[in-house]
Design an enzyme around this catalytic site. Structure first.
Site, PDB file in Angstrom:
ATOM      1  N   HIS A 120       0.861  -1.204   0.000  1.00 54.92           N
ATOM      2  CA  HIS A 120       0.000   0.000   0.000  1.00 54.92           C
ATOM      3  C   HIS A 120       0.890   1.244   0.000  1.00 54.92           C
ATOM      4  O   HIS A 120       1.486   1.594   1.018  1.00 54.92           O
ATOM      5  CB  HIS A 120      -0.910   0.020   1.236  1.00 54.92           C
ATOM      6  CG  HIS A 120      -1.890   1.147   1.239  1.00 54.92           C
ATOM      7  ND1 HIS A 120      -3.241   0.947   1.378  1.00 54.92           N
ATOM      8  CD2 HIS A 120      -1.728   2.485   1.123  1.00 54.92           C
ATOM      9  CE1 HIS A 120      -3.861   2.127   1.344  1.00 54.92           C
ATOM     10  NE2 HIS A 120      -2.948   3.078   1.191  1.00 54.92           N
ATOM     11  N   HIS A 165       1.558   5.422  -1.691  1.00 56.02           N
ATOM     12  CA  HIS A 165       1.220   6.608  -2.495  1.00 56.02           C
ATOM     13  C   HIS A 165       2.509   7.232  -3.003  1.00 56.02           C
ATOM     14  O   HIS A 165       3.407   7.513  -2.207  1.00 56.02           O
ATOM     15  CB  HIS A 165       0.488   7.647  -1.642  1.00 56.02           C
ATOM     16  CG  HIS A 165      -0.791   7.126  -1.051  1.00 56.02           C
ATOM     17  ND1 HIS A 165      -2.004   7.283  -1.666  1.00 56.02           N
ATOM     18  CD2 HIS A 165      -1.031   6.429   0.090  1.00 56.02           C
ATOM     19  CE1 HIS A 165      -2.949   6.725  -0.922  1.00 56.02           C
ATOM     20  NE2 HIS A 165      -2.385   6.195   0.149  1.00 56.02           N
ATOM     21  N   LYS A 213      -9.361  -0.107  -5.909  1.00 52.07           N
ATOM     22  CA  LYS A 213      -9.434   0.520  -4.586  1.00 52.07           C
ATOM     23  C   LYS A 213     -10.761   1.228  -4.371  1.00 52.07           C
ATOM     24  O   LYS A 213     -11.180   2.054  -5.185  1.00 52.07           O
ATOM     25  CB  LYS A 213      -8.278   1.521  -4.453  1.00 52.07           C
ATOM     26  CG  LYS A 213      -8.270   2.329  -3.163  1.00 52.07           C
ATOM     27  CD  LYS A 213      -7.838   1.494  -1.956  1.00 52.07           C
ATOM     28  CE  LYS A 213      -7.958   2.255  -0.646  1.00 52.07           C
ATOM     29  NZ  LYS A 213      -6.777   3.028  -0.301  1.00 52.07           N
ATOM     30  N   HIS A 231     -10.486   1.473   1.725  1.00 50.16           N
ATOM     31  CA  HIS A 231     -10.276   2.437   2.801  1.00 50.16           C
ATOM     32  C   HIS A 231     -11.480   2.241   3.713  1.00 50.16           C
ATOM     33  O   HIS A 231     -12.583   2.694   3.403  1.00 50.16           O
ATOM     34  CB  HIS A 231     -10.203   3.876   2.274  1.00 50.16           C
ATOM     35  CG  HIS A 231      -9.913   4.854   3.368  1.00 50.16           C
ATOM     36  ND1 HIS A 231      -8.691   5.463   3.517  1.00 50.16           N
ATOM     37  CD2 HIS A 231     -10.685   5.286   4.398  1.00 50.16           C
ATOM     38  CE1 HIS A 231      -8.731   6.235   4.603  1.00 50.16           C
ATOM     39  NE2 HIS A 231      -9.927   6.150   5.145  1.00 50.16           N
ATOM     40  N   HIS A 267      -4.621  -0.496   5.878  1.00 50.69           N
ATOM     41  CA  HIS A 267      -4.202   0.270   7.056  1.00 50.69           C
ATOM     42  C   HIS A 267      -5.158   0.152   8.241  1.00 50.69           C
ATOM     43  O   HIS A 267      -5.763   1.138   8.662  1.00 50.69           O
ATOM     44  CB  HIS A 267      -3.958   1.740   6.708  1.00 50.69           C
ATOM     45  CG  HIS A 267      -4.986   2.384   5.803  1.00 50.69           C
ATOM     46  ND1 HIS A 267      -6.320   2.399   6.080  1.00 50.69           N
ATOM     47  CD2 HIS A 267      -4.855   3.025   4.621  1.00 50.69           C
ATOM     48  CE1 HIS A 267      -6.964   3.031   5.119  1.00 50.69           C
ATOM     49  NE2 HIS A 267      -6.096   3.411   4.213  1.00 50.69           N
ATOM     50  N   ASP A 325       1.372   2.694   3.515  1.00 45.94           N
ATOM     51  CA  ASP A 325       0.513   3.872   3.313  1.00 45.94           C
ATOM     52  C   ASP A 325       1.350   5.145   3.367  1.00 45.94           C
ATOM     53  O   ASP A 325       0.847   6.219   3.727  1.00 45.94           O
ATOM     54  CB  ASP A 325      -0.630   3.925   4.331  1.00 45.94           C
ATOM     55  CG  ASP A 325      -1.739   4.901   3.910  1.00 45.94           C
ATOM     56  OD1 ASP A 325      -1.801   5.244   2.719  1.00 45.94           O
ATOM     57  OD2 ASP A 325      -2.522   5.317   4.780  1.00 45.94           O
TER      58      ASP A 325
END
Ligand code: DOR
Ligand code: ZN
Length: 344
Positions: free
Chosen positions: A14, A16, A100, A137, A175, A248
């Site tokens: 995971h 970004h 996602k 999420h 997460h 994350d």
């Protein structure tokens, strides 16, 4: 005392990396430690088609320093416009690994997310049919729900029904932050797994208010109270294959975090493996780090485990106060402090 760890090269399930100059700055931090990473699609506009995922993949590959091998595993952003046809296309694409789900408004760049999950059930059905995992999420966004309860309410309102309704669908609750999530994931069928970040393992919610407001410890889902942190550490270090590494790591320029309405996200990519090693060491479970970091995620995604290794040595290294975020300033987790493991 173990002073050296040789691990099968880990993966980050995971991550970004954003775009442009910022992307070019952060991708090398991940590529130095990890062989692969699941790339989050919450760009502006979101990565909602296979075509866009492929061009984004090219941009990431161009940022990998010479001599390093790093494979971005692309994902699609589920919107209310996503079609079952696009899901089929994604499942057939060798570079797209998951879809996602962001509840609309749940976090950074989640405005194009899903308002009513039931509405996208036909698309999720296609994911089940084509065996494309759904990443979530897991927070509700209703303003009447206390921000610290959003994960628990998501489980009750949305995750339980999803698990019931789609028994063949692989899902990852991303997460996780609470004991409730740990227990739910443990007791659910094997189709449900979870990622755990380094910051949720290291910090409890006091870290957001230490002597004042600490915007660099603000992320979503929020860091919770100490009992939840302990439950996460127990899950991560248990050797249970449903729990695996997902940083994350989310780079935001300093000014965007130290603002009247600062944005959510903690940058951990630079020292990710040092942070996880610290947690496993403190729990007396360094022998279980490799399963969590290098095996269980690959197994869940049905991918081969990596065959090369990384070496971590016990050594204190200073974390800079700030780092370059492509011409802007970044503040990494533990800025100005030290980490106690070094990737050799
Ligand atoms: O803290 C977070 N930052 N949580 C998320 O869910 C998104 C992420 C980001 O994109 O910055
Ligand atoms: Zn994220």
């Amino acid at each position: 005392m173990t002073d050296e760890l040789i691990l099968t090269r880990p993966d980050d399930w995971h991550l970004h990396v954003r775009e442009g100059a910022l992307l070019r700055c952060v991708v090398p931090d991940t590529a130095r430690q990890f062989a692969r990473a699941i790339i989050m699609p919450n760009l502006k506009p979101p990565v909602a088609t296979v075509e866009r995922a492929l061009s984004y993949r090219d941009e990431i590959l161009q940022a990998v320093p010479e001599g390093m091998h790093f494979t971005p595993l692309m994902t699609l952003y589920l919107t209310e416009q996503t079609t079952p046809e696009e899901i089929k296309k994604a499942a057939e694409c060798e570079h797209v690994y998951a879809v996602k789900l962001y509840p609309a408004g749940a976090t950074t760049n989640a405005a194009s997310g899903v308002r009513n999950i039931k509405e996208v059930y036909p698309v999720i059905e296609a994911m089940e049919k084509y065996d494309l995992p759904l990443l979530m999420h897991g927070e509700v966004v209703d303003t009447e729900i206390d921000v610290f309860d959003r994960e628990a309410v998501f489980i009750e309102r949305h995750l339980e029904p999803l698990v019931q309704h789609f028994p063949g669908l692989r899902m990852v609750m991303e997460h996780i932050t609470t004991q409730t999530a740990v227990e739910f994931v443990r007791s659910a069928p094997d189709t449900l797994a979870a990622t755990i970040t380094a910051h949720h393992l290291l910090l409890n919610r006091n870290a957001m208010f230490e002597g004042g407001i600490r915007p660099h410890h603000y992320c979503l889902p929020l860091i919770k109270r100490e009992t939840h942190r302990q439950a996460l550490v127990a899950a991560a270090t248990s050797g249970h294959p449903k729990f695996f590494l997902g940083t994350d790591s989310a780079p935001h320029p300093k000014g965007a975090k130290e603002a009247e309405c600062g944005c959510a996200g903690i940058y951990t990519a630079k020292d990710a493996m040092a942070f996880y090693a610290e947690v496993f060491d403190a729990a007396g479970c360094l022998d279980r780090l490799e399963g969590f970091a290098s095996f269980y995620g690959a197994d869940f995604y049905g991918l081969p485990r990596n065959t090369d290794t990384i070496r971590l040595i016990r050594e204190s290294v200073s974390v800079p106060e700030t780092i370059d975020f492509g011409g802007e300033i970044g503040v990494p987790l533990r800025a100005g402090g030290e980490v106690h493991w070094k990737v050799a």
